[in-house]
Design an enzyme around this catalytic site. Structure first.
Site: not given
Length: 333
Positions: A117, A141
């Site tokens: 990501t 995250y």
């Protein structure tokens, strides 16, 4: 070849599985259906209900189906939730990846593609973010994804020619198949275009803008939105690259175009013809101001050629999918 896809019943995973099958690969999907759907899996793929972090089960699957390549999608990915419940993310995203990688190394899998990501960059100083920008995630995250990238790097260092990987750093993924047969059906989704399309379909009372005082043109965050099928294609290009004995590498997956939250809302209103309610709220924890990809490397090294670099097309495909999602959901298990 036989390719193991973890999380292959999820949004990005299912689109990638469809393309893999259509390209002639033998695809084995492992999913625990935390957020995936059986109906989203291509009927020609072998579906196994299991947890990607079950080391012994994964070793068993790898051996039974003679797996040499793994594409790892299975992860939790809601930024606000990662801030409020970080251990959930460390347990699933980091521990699961470690167990899966252990099964791969023990079983002789030598090609691994990782769903990473752009959140690993945090709040970068650069307008266009290249893969060489220092990583500094600002939410759990992003941190869990970066830790997995580190594990992959260290495995390569310790196993030399016996293990290679590609890490794909996604920017903001959105949209659906243009034929309307597949799209995002993630429960309680938080992705902006998905949420906005739900509002346009009357499934939400309003859409919230979290923060209108950012140092941007209209005060809202800016993101690089990539169509899910272009992203899926990047995984096939990465697989072909590893098959050609390409070195381990990390690539950004985005278009290099930035759009504000307001611009996205206006685009969905345009394609849907619905003037849904927009609410302005305070900033949300863990949100960077701007994330726009410098994606030169993936184009040059993998030969990736996106087809759907158009915000209006992305939003239209997402809205069309959302407007008839109930038809698909009726067969969900």
């Amino acid at each position: 070849m036989s390719v193991l896809v973890t999380g292959g019943a999820g949004y990005i995973g299912s689109h990638t599985v469809h393309q893999l099958v259509e390209a002639g690969h033998n695809v084995i999907v492992v999913d625990n259906f935390y957020s995936g759907h059986r109906w989203a899996v291509h009927p020609q793929a072998k579906l196994i209900e299991a947890d990607a972090g079950d080391r012994s089960k994964m070793a068993e699957v790898i051996k039974e189906y003679d797996i040499q390549s793994v594409i790892h999608f299975a992860a939790h990915m809601v930024v606000p939730e990662s801030v409020s419940n970080p251990l959930k993310y460390y347990l699933n995203n980091v521990a699961t990846s470690a167990n899966l990688l252990a099964a791969c190394v023990e079983s002789g899998v030598d090609k691994f593609i990782f769903s990473s990501t752009a959140a690993v960059y945090g709040n970068p100083d650069s307008v266009l973010v290249s893969e060489d920008v220092p990583t500094a995630p600002i939410n759990p995250y992003g941190t869990t994804k970066l830790i997995t990238e580190w594990m992959l790097r260290d495995l390569v260092d310790s196993h030399k020619e016996k293990f290679r990987f590609v890490a794909l750093r996604y920017f903001n993924v959105a949209g659906a198949k243009l034929d309307g047969k597949l799209g995002q059906a993630t429960p309680n989704a938080t992705h902006l275009i998905k949420v906005t399309c739900e509002a346009a379909c009357g499934l939400r009372e309003s859409v919230s803008i979290f923060g209108t005082d950012y140092p941007t043109t209209d005060g809202t965050c800016i993101r690089d939105y990539i169509h899910v099928d272009d992203l899926a294609r990047a995984h096939l290009d990465a697989l072909a690259y590893l098959e050609r004995k390409g070195d381990s590498a990390t690539f950004n997956c985005g278009y290099g175009n930035g759009f504000s939250v307001r611009a996205v809302l206006e685009t969905v209103q345009k394609v849907s013809g619905v003037d849904f309610l927009i609410c302005e709220e305070k900033r949300r924890a863990g949100d960077p101001v701007s994330l726009i990809a410098n994606a030169d490397r993936i184009r040059q090294v993998l030969g990736w050629q996106p087809k759907y670099n158009d915000l209006e097309l992305i939003c239209r495909s997402a809205y069309q999918w959302e407007s008839q999602l109930s038809i698909h959901a009726k067969v969900a298990v």
